[in-house]
Design an enzyme around this catalytic site. Structure first.
Site, PDB file in Angstrom:
ATOM      1  N   HIS A   1     -18.273   8.542  -7.993  1.00 44.84           N
ATOM      2  CA  HIS A   1     -18.776   8.456  -8.918  1.00 44.84           C
ATOM      3  C   HIS A   1     -18.897   9.134  -9.734  1.00 44.84           C
ATOM      4  O   HIS A   1     -18.764   9.032 -11.384  1.00 44.84           O
ATOM      5  CB  HIS A   1     -19.876   8.009  -8.365  1.00 44.84           C
TER       6      HIS A   1
ATOM      7  N   ASP B   1     -25.340   4.040 -12.858  1.00 42.32           N
ATOM      8  CA  ASP B   1     -23.978   3.277 -12.290  1.00 42.32           C
ATOM      9  C   ASP B   1     -24.496   2.431 -11.367  1.00 42.32           C
ATOM     10  O   ASP B   1     -26.392   2.500 -11.432  1.00 42.32           O
ATOM     11  CB  ASP B   1     -23.212   4.110 -11.630  1.00 42.32           C
TER      12      ASP B   1
ATOM     13  N   ALA C   1      -8.451  18.613  -3.124  1.00 42.01           N
ATOM     14  CA  ALA C   1      -7.465  18.572  -3.307  1.00 42.01           C
ATOM     15  C   ALA C   1      -7.251  18.133  -4.567  1.00 42.01           C
ATOM     16  O   ALA C   1      -8.093  17.557  -4.645  1.00 42.01           O
ATOM     17  CB  ALA C   1      -6.512  17.968  -2.179  1.00 42.01           C
TER      18      ALA C   1
ATOM     19  N   GLN D   1      -5.842  16.508  -6.261  1.00 45.16           N
ATOM     20  CA  GLN D   1      -5.561  14.371  -6.288  1.00 45.16           C
ATOM     21  C   GLN D   1      -4.924  14.041  -7.395  1.00 45.16           C
ATOM     22  O   GLN D   1      -3.451  13.850  -7.638  1.00 45.16           O
ATOM     23  CB  GLN D   1      -6.873  13.829  -5.893  1.00 45.16           C
TER      24      GLN D   1
ATOM     25  N   HIS E   1      -7.808   5.715   1.492  1.00 40.98           N
ATOM     26  CA  HIS E   1      -8.245   4.976   1.860  1.00 40.98           C
ATOM     27  C   HIS E   1      -8.642   3.492   1.031  1.00 40.98           C
ATOM     28  O   HIS E   1      -9.948   2.011   1.014  1.00 40.98           O
ATOM     29  CB  HIS E   1     -10.165   5.475   1.848  1.00 40.98           C
TER      30      HIS E   1
ATOM     31  N   GLU F   1      -5.906   6.644 -10.165  1.00 45.09           N
ATOM     32  CA  GLU F   1      -5.017   7.905 -10.239  1.00 45.09           C
ATOM     33  C   GLU F   1      -3.621   7.097  -9.734  1.00 45.09           C
ATOM     34  O   GLU F   1      -2.628   8.287 -10.667  1.00 45.09           O
ATOM     35  CB  GLU F   1      -5.517   8.827  -9.398  1.00 45.09           C
TER      36      GLU F   1
ATOM     37  N   GLU G   1     -15.767  -1.848  -0.677  1.00 44.85           N
ATOM     38  CA  GLU G   1     -15.664  -2.884  -1.849  1.00 44.85           C
ATOM     39  C   GLU G   1     -14.114  -2.911  -1.383  1.00 44.85           C
ATOM     40  O   GLU G   1     -12.726  -3.557  -1.795  1.00 44.85           O
ATOM     41  CB  GLU G   1     -15.968  -3.199  -3.274  1.00 44.85           C
ATOM     42  N   GLN G   2     -13.084  -1.172  -0.367  1.00 40.69           N
ATOM     43  CA  GLN G   2     -12.235  -0.924  -0.125  1.00 40.69           C
ATOM     44  C   GLN G   2     -11.493  -2.207   0.292  1.00 40.69           C
ATOM     45  O   GLN G   2     -10.362  -2.231   0.175  1.00 40.69           O
ATOM     46  CB  GLN G   2     -12.374   0.251   0.581  1.00 40.69           C
TER      47      GLN G   2
END
Length: 487
Positions: free
Chosen positions: A18, A116, A351, A353, A368, A376, A392-393
């Site tokens: 987020h 959001d 990390a 990312q 995930h 990204e 929602e993955q």
């Protein structure tokens, strides 16, 4: 005080998925569209990934004013075992009086408020302070479509999907399989359902919906959301695609040992593994994943966290690295680090990312399927192994695997049982060394090009969407000026 430019206030939910897109949206509004930007964030544990990110050079938030707010005590309002989404929702709701006070204190009042999904209870502040209001969906158009459409289902349609497990058919969109549906919508008796489903009625009350996607990523769904004869009829307000919002990469501002290690690896030879800031695996699944990586004989960077016994999102907003035994965390197979140290790099906390996925040595991403991570990866041109855990993955994984063809995935959902080391080995090799992975790499690099086109200041869809929002704020600002002059 003379007001010369529009001012937007933004309210971000905790969590990297987020925070990052909200900050990037704020930077874009400030840098390219002339806004003053204030971002309200809830302060979390200093050890959390969110705090580390906000204090890192990679955050690069000089263009915006980030205002930390104390996290409210919700212990008397929410059961400790409640789903993390409920906790986030209540945290955000309890913070609204503080935000109201902060806005009242501002000399330069905001002309617009962006919240959001977890901050929808703040929408009425728009009427109190004469602000335009926008709902920002940090996820994708498919998620927005379901959030809008589900509350309109009649009892027969709801029974078809929830009881009979038939696909949910939305106007102009790909059907949503039962197994991909968010748990939010599956139990009408749950607190989660009672809290979130009514939010569908809030969307038409705002001035617009901002969604973190672009036409080439989700063409059918976006077309439906913008068509007044399809889902646009339910939305009732403009839908603005402004994606991809992902953090720009500047290696010179990021100092991390993992980047030094990647500099020594061959191009597109490293698999990056991360389950986001809140995703976690069981002890048995962690063991199988470690063995699968070792058996694949591929180079890897693994952001690894201790196992959990509860839900896959149990680590959300927390961090813990576990004990180390002979160089190996005590929750991994004994000797794993020593056996893989020449081709593997372990990270136990945050990390960088975006920098990792943009590095030329990275050729695959086991993810995930959080939307921020997906974006990204697309911007980095890196194909994926889809490993969806919650929210929602599952829908995201289906989009990547079946519609875009830029990811492979296991035969069953991780929530349905342990994915074996043999299948993990096969998935890793498929994406890293086999022809199927090479074809996916070509596809995602083409998608990367469309992402850049969307962001272009020369007619890009994302840029044009934000320009329209800026125009609306300028018009409101002009009306305020006229009122101040007594016109």
């Amino acid at each position: 005080m003379k007001i010369t430019k529009p001012h937007v206030a933004m309210f971000a939910s905790p969590g990297m998925g987020h925070i990052i897109p909200v900050i990037e949206l704020g930077k874009r509004l400030a840098g390219s569209h002339g806004f003053d930007v204030t971002i309200f964030v809830l302060e979390t544990d200093a050890a959390s990934a969110q705090s580390q990110f906000l204090n890192s050079p990679g955050c690069d938030a000089a263009l915006v004013d980030i205002v930390g707010l104390p996290t409210p005590d919700i212990s008397g309002l929410v059961d400790p075992s409640a789903f993390f989404g409920i906790k986030l929702l209540v945290m955000m709701r309890e913070t609204i009086p503080t935000i109201r006070s902060k806005i009242e204190e501002m000399q330069h009042k905001p002309t617009a408020l962006i919240v959001d999904l977890f901050g929808l209870d703040a929408i009425p502040l728009g009427g109190e302070f004469n602000m335009l209001t926008y709902i920002f969906i940090a996820s994708n158009a498919r998620f927005l479509a379901v959030a809008l459409f589900f509350p309109t289902l009649d009892k027969d349609m709801e029974e078809e999907h929830i009881i009979k497990k038939q696909p949910m058919v939305m106007p102009g969109c790909e059907p949503v399989r039962f197994e991909d549906t968010l748990e939010t919508f599956l139990d009408p008796n749950s607190q989660l359902y009672r809290e979130f489903v009514p939010f569908g009625s809030v969307f038409p009350t705002c001035d617009g919906i901002i969604v973190n996607t672009w036409d080439d990523m989700e063409p059918k769904t976006l077309k439906s959301l913008q068509d007044p004869k399809l889902l646009g009829r339910i939305a009732g307000v403009p839908v603005y695609p402004i994606g991809p919002l992902s953090r720009p990469v500047d290696p010179s501002k990021t100092n991390h040992p993992v980047l030094d290690w990647l500099n020594k690896q061959p191009d597109e030879s490293v698999l990056y593994i991360s389950f986001g800031s809140g995703g976690s695996l069981s002890a048995k699944q962690l063991t199988e994943l470690a063995w699968g990586l070792e058996m694949s004989q591929q180079r890897f960077v693994w952001v690894v966290r201790p196992p959990v016994d509860g839900s896959a999102c149990s680590a959300y907003l927390s961090a813990n690295s576990g004990k180390i035994r002979d160089g190996t965390p005590d929750y991994l197979p004994e000797g794993f680090v020593s056996r893989t140290h020449e081709r593997g790099f372990m990270v136990s906390s945050w990390a960088p990312q975006a920098e990792i996925l943009a590095h030329q040595a990275v050729g695959g991403f086991l993810t995930h399927c959080g939307w921020n991570s997906i974006l990204e990866s697309v911007v980095g041109g890196v194909p994926m192994i889809a490993w969806p855990l919650f929210a929602e993955q599952m829908m995201n994984a289906t989009l990547l695997n079946e519609e875009l063809g830029v990811a492979v995935r296991s035969k069953k959902l991780p929530s349905e049982g342990v994915i074996t080391r043999a299948e993990i080995e096969a998935l890793v090799r498929k994406i890293m060394v086999e022809e199927e992975g090479a074809e996916m790499r070509k596809k995602i690099k083409k998608l990367k090009e469309t992402a850049a086109e969307s962001l272009s200041c020369d007619g890009g869809v994302a840029h044009e969407s934000l320009s329209r929002i800026a125009d609306e704020s300028e018009h409101l600002l002009e009306r305020v000026r006229c009122m101040a002059r007594g016109a």
